[in-house]
Design an enzyme around this catalytic site. Structure first.
Site, short mmCIF file in Angstrom:
data_model
loop_
_atom_site.label_atom_id
_atom_site.label_comp_id
_atom_site.label_asym_id
_atom_site.label_seq_id
_atom_site.Cartn_x
_atom_site.Cartn_y
_atom_site.Cartn_z
N PHE A 126 -4.48 4.34 3.95
CA PHE A 126 -3.43 4.98 3.06
C PHE A 126 -2.50 5.83 3.92
CE2 PHE A 126 -7.72 5.02 0.88
CZ PHE A 126 -7.50 4.15 -0.13
N ASP A 183 -1.45 0.44 4.43
CA ASP A 183 -0.86 0.94 3.23
C ASP A 183 -0.51 -0.13 2.30
OD1 ASP A 183 0.05 4.00 2.33
OD2 ASP A 183 1.03 2.23 1.33
N SER A 184 -0.71 -0.08 1.08
CA SER A 184 -0.30 -1.17 0.08
C SER A 184 1.23 -1.14 -0.33
CB SER A 184 -1.27 -0.95 -1.35
OG SER A 184 -0.91 0.13 -1.77
N ASN A 236 -4.59 -3.59 0.71
CA ASN A 236 -5.09 -2.91 -0.08
C ASN A 236 -6.38 -2.30 0.57
OD1 ASN A 236 -7.14 -1.84 -2.03
ND2 ASN A 236 -6.26 -3.25 -3.58
N ASP A 244 -7.31 8.92 3.15
CA ASP A 244 -6.34 9.79 2.57
C ASP A 244 -5.72 9.22 1.28
OD1 ASP A 244 -4.76 11.95 1.98
OD2 ASP A 244 -3.18 11.66 3.42
N CYS A 258 -6.76 14.63 -2.85
CA CYS A 258 -5.83 15.58 -3.14
C CYS A 258 -6.03 15.68 -4.90
CB CYS A 258 -4.64 15.16 -3.08
SG CYS A 258 -3.88 13.55 -3.22
N1 SAH Z 1 -1.77 9.61 4.68
C1 SAH Z 1 -0.53 9.86 4.33
C2 SAH Z 1 -0.25 10.09 3.01
C3 SAH Z 1 -0.87 9.22 1.94
S1 SAH Z 1 -0.51 9.02 0.37
C4 SAH Z 1 0.19 11.14 5.09
O1 SAH Z 1 -0.77 11.83 5.82
O2 SAH Z 1 1.33 11.17 5.26
C5 SAH Z 1 -1.22 7.91 -0.28
C6 SAH Z 1 -0.93 6.34 0.05
O3 SAH Z 1 -1.76 5.55 -0.30
C7 SAH Z 1 0.34 5.90 -0.31
O4 SAH Z 1 1.18 5.86 0.61
C8 SAH Z 1 0.11 4.97 -1.31
O5 SAH Z 1 1.31 3.72 -1.20
C9 SAH Z 1 -1.00 4.18 -0.77
N2 SAH Z 1 -1.80 3.45 -1.55
C10 SAH Z 1 -2.51 3.79 -2.68
N3 SAH Z 1 -3.36 2.91 -3.44
C11 SAH Z 1 -3.72 2.06 -2.21
C12 SAH Z 1 -4.70 0.91 -1.93
N4 SAH Z 1 -5.59 0.61 -2.88
N5 SAH Z 1 -4.56 0.48 -0.66
C13 SAH Z 1 -3.66 1.06 0.17
N6 SAH Z 1 -2.80 1.90 -0.06
C14 SAH Z 1 -2.91 2.51 -1.16
#
Ligand code: SAH
Length: 391
Positions: A225, A246-247, A273, A294, A334
């Site tokens: 993420f 990230d997705s 994903n 995250d 969060c």
């Molecule tokens: N780690 C980042 C903030 C992450 S916010 C930082 O520190 O700046 C959460 C992220 O998860 C978003 O960018 C969203 O696109 C991604 N996301 C949501 N569901 C997801 C999934 N199933 N697989 C991969 N990414 C995902």
């Protein structure tokens, strides 16, 4: 006769306000007089005694958001200016390595549902309740006079506004705001799209956790993420190789551009994903020395709590299994509906199911420019545990 907009609340709500909580739920309101949507109301108890003045929202479950508790203090433009000045003074002293931070953090700064982020000389404003929205033009004027920004953007395109019956808007409201803004976080350069990116353009609440993670990270790292590479680019300094997932295609694209901007060559971004990737790594018996989790808030509503807990459990359990001996897991949540204790219990259950043992190196929260209220546990929403496998 008192013709001021007034809300009469029950005993339970009055006690809660007295303990320092800032919200009154719709179900705790006994009577409303002259209260139009978004006005500032006098809050009185069952016996008519003055309690506070608050933003009134006609749509949200959170009907009142408390502003002042002294009968002789009215929440006028001068009040909002003072609270903004106080919030600005509360901010930590940032050095030149950090040029973006949260200037006003809603409840945590005594300005419920008002968020203001600063990226260099540009401000990004969110007014997330009917009451906050009604004072928007005052806020914009105060910000111009106090900080003389090059521009102010309004990022009111967030789902919570729908609960308030407010339109979703993302627009320039003063001066100029570039489509893309480069800012610095802990000496690393990032691009934020202030009018389009997630949140107000970046996850500033993770800044101190990004820095802490860098101190523990090593070897082969996985940043799940990643958004625009917040953790990944920090980890790049201390790790051999980082895989960032990230997705969202636009997030991954931004992440790649951020890596280039910093001349970082050991981070690979992948659009995928996380749930699928963790499963695949498990099957392939891959190992990582450092893993960051995250995820977005799985529990946006209390009603989703069970399925959210299953989601957190799944990714933590899988990540724990993938860690090499002595490996470090930086695990975040969060969701404001999950307390720190619930989160630690969840990590403990995950570890037990993974047949691994962990030492907690640090228990962290949102960065200090996102203060929370001692009297409002909901305002401590970000949990970040740094764990080391000790088996
Ligand atoms: N780690 C980042 C903030 C992450 S916010 C930082 O520190 O700046 C959460 C992220 O998860 C978003 O960018 C969203 O696109 C991604 N996301 C949501 N569901 C997801 C999934 N199933 N697989 C991969 N990414 C995902």
């Amino acid at each position: 006769m008192n013709t001021n907009p007034t809300a009469v609340i029950n005993r339970k709500a009055a006690l809660r306000l007295r303990s320092g909580h800032l919200w009154v739920y719709k179900s705790d309101i006994l009577r409303l007089d002259n209260a139009e949507p978004g006005v500032i109301v006098e809050v009185r108890d069952e016996r008519g005694r003055f309690q506070a003045r608050a933003f009134y929202s006609s749509k949200s479950k959170i009907a009142l958001r408390l502003l002042t508790t002294r009968e002789d203090e009215s929440p006028d433009a001068g009040f909002f200016r003072r609270r903004i000045q106080e919030a600005a003074r509360r901010r930590p002293a940032f050095d030149s390595r950090t040029s973006a931070y949260r200037l006003v953090n809603g409840e945590g700064d005594g300005l419920p549902s008002i968020i203001i982020d600063r990226f260099n000389n540009v401000l990004v404003l969110q007014t997330l309740s009917q009451g906050a929205d009604a004072v928007k033009s005052d806020l914009i004027q105060i910000l111009q006079e106090e900080f003389h920004p090059a521009g102010i953007a309004e990022r009111n395109d967030v789902g919570v506004r729908e609960l308030e019956g407010l339109p979703l808007i993302s627009q320039l409201v003063a001066g100029e705001v570039p489509e893309e803004m480069e800012y610095c976080e802990n000496g690393i350069r990032f691009i934020a799209r202030l009018l389009e990116g997630q949140k107000t353009g970046s996850f500033l609440d993770q800044r101190e956790n990004h820095q802490a993670a860098r101190g523990y990270a090593r070897g082969q790292a996985l940043d799940c993420f990643t958004y625009a590479g917040g953790f990944a680019l920090h980890l790049a300094a201390t790790c051999r190789q980082v895989l960032a997932i990230d997705s969202s295609a636009s997030a991954v694209d931004l992440g790649r551009r951020n890596a280039l901007l910093n001349g970082v060559q050991n981070v690979e971004f992948k659009e995928a994903n996380v749930f699928d990737e963790l499963k695949a790594f498990d099957r392939a018996q891959e190992r990582f020395d450092t893993i960051v989790l995250d995820p977005p808030a799985f529990a946006k509503k209390r009603a989703n709590l069970d399925s959210a807990m299953r989601g957190y459990k799944e990714i933590n359990l899988r990540a724990m299994k993938l860690l090499s001996p002595g490996g470090v897991l930086i695990s975040c949540s969060c969701s404001q509906h999950i307390s720190e204790i619930d989160f630690l219990n969840l990590l403990s259950d995950s570890a037990s199911d993974a047949y691994r043992h962990f030492a907690v190196l640090e228990k962290r929260t949102q960065s200090s420019d996102h203060p929370f209220l001692l009297s409002m546990p909901e305002t401590l929403y970000l949990k970040c545990a740094i764990l080391q496998a000790i088996d």
